[in-house]
Design an enzyme around this catalytic site. Structure first.
Site, PDB file in Angstrom:
ATOM      1  N   THR A  81      29.094  64.380 -13.994  1.00  0.00           N
ATOM      2  CA  THR A  81      28.825  64.622 -15.418  1.00  0.00           C
ATOM      3  C   THR A  81      28.124  65.968 -15.621  1.00  0.00           C
ATOM      4  OG1 THR A  81      26.832  63.286 -15.236  1.00  0.00           O
ATOM      5  CG2 THR A  81      28.741  62.219 -16.200  1.00  0.00           C
ATOM      6  N   PHE A  82      27.397  66.418 -14.614  1.00  0.00           N
ATOM      7  CA  PHE A  82      26.757  67.741 -14.675  1.00  0.00           C
ATOM      8  C   PHE A  82      27.846  68.807 -14.854  1.00  0.00           C
ATOM      9  CE2 PHE A  82      24.791  71.545 -12.984  1.00  0.00           C
ATOM     10  CZ  PHE A  82      23.428  71.391 -13.151  1.00  0.00           C
ATOM     11  N   HIS A 118      29.693  74.585  -9.301  1.00  0.00           N
ATOM     12  CA  HIS A 118      28.693  73.519  -9.251  1.00  0.00           C
ATOM     13  C   HIS A 118      29.026  72.697  -8.011  1.00  0.00           C
ATOM     14  CE1 HIS A 118      27.134  69.361 -10.472  1.00  0.00           C
ATOM     15  NE2 HIS A 118      26.129  70.064 -10.001  1.00  0.00           N
ATOM     16  N   PRO A 139      18.554  54.202 -13.837  1.00  0.00           N
ATOM     17  CA  PRO A 139      19.136  55.111 -12.827  1.00  0.00           C
ATOM     18  C   PRO A 139      20.063  56.193 -13.380  1.00  0.00           C
ATOM     19  CG  PRO A 139      19.616  52.802 -12.298  1.00  0.00           C
ATOM     20  CD  PRO A 139      19.029  52.827 -13.657  1.00  0.00           C
ATOM     21  N   GLU A 140      20.467  56.098 -14.618  1.00  0.00           N
ATOM     22  CA  GLU A 140      21.424  57.084 -15.138  1.00  0.00           C
ATOM     23  C   GLU A 140      20.780  58.468 -15.225  1.00  0.00           C
ATOM     24  OE1 GLU A 140      24.367  56.291 -15.231  1.00  0.00           O
ATOM     25  OE2 GLU A 140      24.388  54.122 -15.526  1.00  0.00           O
ATOM     26  N   GLY A 141      21.574  59.480 -14.916  1.00  0.00           N
ATOM     27  CA  GLY A 141      21.062  60.848 -14.907  1.00  0.00           C
ATOM     28  C   GLY A 141      21.068  61.503 -16.275  1.00  0.00           C
ATOM     29  N   PHE A 142      20.520  62.684 -16.284  1.00  0.00           N
ATOM     30  CA  PHE A 142      20.341  63.450 -17.519  1.00  0.00           C
ATOM     31  C   PHE A 142      21.660  63.678 -18.266  1.00  0.00           C
ATOM     32  CE2 PHE A 142      19.693  67.384 -19.933  1.00  0.00           C
ATOM     33  CZ  PHE A 142      18.445  67.171 -20.490  1.00  0.00           C
ATOM     34  N   ASN A 143      22.694  64.001 -17.518  1.00  0.00           N
ATOM     35  CA  ASN A 143      23.931  64.419 -18.178  1.00  0.00           C
ATOM     36  C   ASN A 143      24.749  63.270 -18.733  1.00  0.00           C
ATOM     37  OD1 ASN A 143      24.097  67.434 -17.998  1.00  0.00           O
ATOM     38  ND2 ASN A 143      23.482  66.877 -15.927  1.00  0.00           N
ATOM     39  N   ARG A 187      27.870  69.775  -6.059  1.00  0.00           N
ATOM     40  CA  ARG A 187      27.011  68.587  -6.183  1.00  0.00           C
ATOM     41  C   ARG A 187      26.965  67.867  -4.849  1.00  0.00           C
ATOM     42  NH1 ARG A 187      23.972  64.779  -7.148  1.00  0.00           N
ATOM     43  NH2 ARG A 187      24.078  63.371  -8.935  1.00  0.00           N
TER      44      ARG A 187
HETATM   45  N1  LIG Z   1      19.099  72.434 -10.415  1.00  0.00           N
HETATM   46  C1  LIG Z   1      20.192  71.691 -10.258  1.00  0.00           C
HETATM   47  N2  LIG Z   1      20.073  70.365 -10.353  1.00  0.00           N
HETATM   48  C2  LIG Z   1      21.175  69.631 -10.194  1.00  0.00           C
HETATM   49  C3  LIG Z   1      22.437  70.203  -9.919  1.00  0.00           C
HETATM   50  N3  LIG Z   1      23.327  69.205  -9.804  1.00  0.00           N
HETATM   51  C4  LIG Z   1      22.665  68.074 -10.014  1.00  0.00           C
HETATM   52  N4  LIG Z   1      21.356  68.326 -10.263  1.00  0.00           N
HETATM   53  C5  LIG Z   1      20.280  67.373 -10.553  1.00  0.00           C
HETATM   54  O1  LIG Z   1      20.831  66.113 -10.535  1.00  0.00           O
HETATM   55  C6  LIG Z   1      21.012  65.652 -11.860  1.00  0.00           C
HETATM   56  C7  LIG Z   1      22.469  65.288 -11.986  1.00  0.00           C
HETATM   57  O2  LIG Z   1      22.552  64.000 -12.277  1.00  0.00           O
HETATM   58  P1  LIG Z   1      23.436  63.541 -13.490  1.00  0.00           P
HETATM   59  O3  LIG Z   1      22.917  64.180 -14.690  1.00  0.00           O
HETATM   60  O4  LIG Z   1      23.524  62.067 -13.397  1.00  0.00           O
HETATM   61  O5  LIG Z   1      24.849  64.138 -13.217  1.00  0.00           O
HETATM   62  P2  LIG Z   1      25.763  63.761 -11.989  1.00  0.00           P
HETATM   63  O6  LIG Z   1      25.003  62.915 -11.039  1.00  0.00           O
HETATM   64  O7  LIG Z   1      26.268  65.048 -11.490  1.00  0.00           O
HETATM   65  O8  LIG Z   1      26.921  62.950 -12.583  1.00  0.00           O
HETATM   66  P3  LIG Z   1      27.101  61.331 -12.570  1.00  0.00           P
HETATM   67  O9  LIG Z   1      26.157  60.762 -11.563  1.00  0.00           O
HETATM   68  O10 LIG Z   1      28.529  61.115 -12.244  1.00  0.00           O
HETATM   69  O11 LIG Z   1      26.758  60.842 -13.927  1.00  0.00           O
HETATM   70  C8  LIG Z   1      20.706  66.757 -12.814  1.00  0.00           C
HETATM   71  O12 LIG Z   1      20.121  66.345 -14.015  1.00  0.00           O
HETATM   72  C9  LIG Z   1      19.773  67.603 -11.970  1.00  0.00           C
HETATM   73  O13 LIG Z   1      18.450  67.128 -12.075  1.00  0.00           O
HETATM   74  C10 LIG Z   1      22.510  71.622  -9.820  1.00  0.00           C
HETATM   75  O14 LIG Z   1      23.555  72.219  -9.615  1.00  0.00           O
HETATM   76  N5  LIG Z   1      21.360  72.312  -9.994  1.00  0.00           N
HETATM   77 MG   LIG Z   2      24.082  60.696 -11.904  1.00  0.00          MG
END
Ligand SMILES: Nc1nc2c(ncn2[C@@H]2O[C@H](COP(=O)(O)OP(=O)(O)OP(=O)(O)O)[C@@H](O)[C@H]2O)c(=O)[nH]1
Ligand SMILES: [Mg+2]
Ligand SMILES: *[C@@H]1O[C@H](CO)[C@@H](O)[C@H](O)[C@H]1NC(C)=O
Ligand SMILES: *[C@@H]1O[C@H](CO)[C@@H](O)[C@H](O)[C@H]1NC(C)=O
Ligand SMILES: *[C@@H]1O[C@H](CO)[C@@H](O)[C@H](O)[C@H]1NC(C)=O
Length: 406
Positions: free
Chosen positions: A366-367, A269, A56-60, A271
């Site tokens: 994290t993004f 940003h 489940p962890e995201g890209f960032n 979110r």
């Molecule tokens: N295009 C775009 N995608 C976004 C944006 N914010 C989030 N995303 C999508 O959602 C993902 C973010 O997930 P994570 O990388 O886990 O970062 P996060 O969810 O903001 O941070 P944590 O969950 O706290 O780790 C990104 O990799 C994108 O695919 C945005 O501003 N633009």
């Molecule tokens: Mg995430």
């Protein structure tokens, strides 16, 4: 073992009337290795460190996990140790947020997102597909796969200290990044907490292992968060140049800015989606108001606002309307050609945000963190980067400032 293997294969060869080959041949098909396969043996001499991350962890967050492993290896090599080890870049499988991408099982290499040459200047890295291309026809075997697990009570007796503990053989429920032909000779569960440096102790349990994998790579922590090595590693994480080019041309076209640090637009940003929580999220109205307050308080000469967001079309429409009422022109990134994947578009938005005169992110995303780091690297005044939107209700916390160390 290897000798026996070669001997056995050779016997088969002779019986298969293919004695002219000296290399290895597939036991089932009788096909023998070609010259390219000789590279396998070179690769076999390297020791390889693999890891995967909780699905489940995201890209960032995964980018940060990479840094922990890259720093682990780079620091050891700076001390003249572990010189024969390489870090295998775990390809990007399906991520929860990549909605428009059907799960085709094709994990994406790091080169789609990053400049792997640049990563390699900091730490010895290799893409998984480069190993698999040279893996011969026998599938690929990892010597030891350690599955890391959290302790039930990490703060036992009131203190969180570094420790690990082997639980014993267990099952791997992961999927080896989608490669059906990767297996592990032994799978061992290990309770773990604290610094990633402890992984060397685990590896040393079996000094003959040449291919070691850690599952749940997100559990070990940075041993030196925010230090110079942290930033050296972070700087090496340059994006793929096509993504940088795309962001550049967007910034030129929309904001007529050709400099690295632009002075004429603000970015946010915003979110939403799985981040949305009544006491944490910011409505479109409050978001627009906060942008306007910032522009006024900081005396910024700005009318243009770039919005990076994972919000829905309706949410964005609403924010744009609010901004328009306050006299701002707003922009979102919409690619002109659909060659970019969800993950790549998210990076393009991050690059655009990293170059704006002022940035406001989402608290604890994290993004957002990765954008703030990028801005530190580009040399923006930290005051323009470490800002986050205040939620409509509840406390408005100031984001932590992790400023660059040269
Ligand atoms: N295009 C775009 N995608 C976004 C944006 N914010 C989030 N995303 C999508 O959602 C993902 C973010 O997930 P994570 O990388 O886990 O970062 P996060 O969810 O903001 O941070 P944590 O969950 O706290 O780790 C990104 O990799 C994108 O695919 C945005 O501003 N633009
Ligand atoms: Mg995430
Ligand atoms: C990748 O990074 C290296 C090192 O910084 C650089 O020399 C090279 O030009 C980059 N590659 C591309 C395609 O930009
Ligand atoms: C393993 O599978 C991948 C694709 O899933 C393929 O590219 C590779 O050649 C295979 N290697 C072996 C040894 O079967
Ligand atoms: C773009 O910026 C340059 C200076 O950087 C300026 O000379 C030019 O007039 C600007 N173009 C537009 C369309 O604003």
């Amino acid at each position: 073992m290897l000798l026996f293997y070669l001997f056995y294969v050779n016997l088969l060869l002779v019986s298969a009337d293919e004695a002219k080959h000296n290399g290895q041949c597939d036991l089932n098909t009788g096909v023998c290795e070609d010259e390219g396969d000789v590279q396998i043996r070179d690769l076999d001499r390297k020791k390889l460190l693999f890891y995967d991350v909780n699905p489940p962890e995201g890209f960032n967050l995964r980018r940060d996990v990479y840094m922990r492993f890259a720093i682990l290896l780079a620091e050891a090599q700076k001390r003249g140790e572990k010189l024969d080890w390489q870090l295998v870049l775990p390809p990007w499988g399906y991520l929860f947020h990549w909605r428009s991408e059907s799960y085709s099982g094709n994990a994406k290499p790091w080169s789609k997102f990053f400049n792997v040459t640049s990563l390699g200047l900091y730490a010895p890295v290799i893409e998984l597909h480069d190993i698999m291309q040279n893996s011969g026809r026998y599938g690929y075997k990892i010597d030891s796969l350690y599955i890391l697990q959290n302790y039930d009570d990490p703060f036992k007796n009131g203190d969180f200290r570094d420790k690990w503990n082997v639980l014993g053989p267990c099952e791997y429920e992961g999927y080896y990044w989608g490669y059906h032909n990767i297996t592990a000779k032994r799978v061992i569960c290990v309770q773990f907490q604290g610094s990633i440096e402890q992984l060397w102790e685990i590896i040393e349990r079996r000094p003959k292992d040449r291919k070691v994998m850690f599952s749940h790579g997100e559990i070990p922590l940075h041993s030196s968060y925010g230090t110079k090595s942290f930033w050296d590693c972070r700087k090496s994480m340059q994006f793929n140049s096509a993504l940088i080019e795309e962001a550049n041309s967007y910034i030129v076209k929309k904001f007529n800015c050709t400099k690295t640090k632009c002075s004429n637009f603000l970015s946010i940003h915003w979110r939403l989606q799985d981040f949305y929580r009544a006491d944490r999220s910011t409505s479109s109205k409050r978001t627009a108001e906060q942008i306007d307050q910032t522009v006024r308080n900081k005396l910024l000469d700005i009318q243009d606002v770039f919005i990076a967001s994972d919000g829905t079309h309706m949410e964005l429409k609403s924010l744009k309307a609010e901004l328009k009422m306050l006299g701002y022109k707003s922009y979102t990134y919409v690619p002109e050609v659909t060659v970019y994947t969800d993950g790549q578009m998210a990076i393009i938005e991050q690059i655009i945000c990293s170059r704006s005169a002022y940035f406001i992110g989402t608290h604890e995303s994290t993004f957002t963190y990765r954008i703030q780091e990028e801005r530190e690297i580009l040399g923006f005044n930290s005051d323009t980067s470490f800002n986050s939107l205040c939620p409509d209700v509840g406390e408005c916390e100031k984001p932590a400032r992790w400023t660059i160390v040269h």
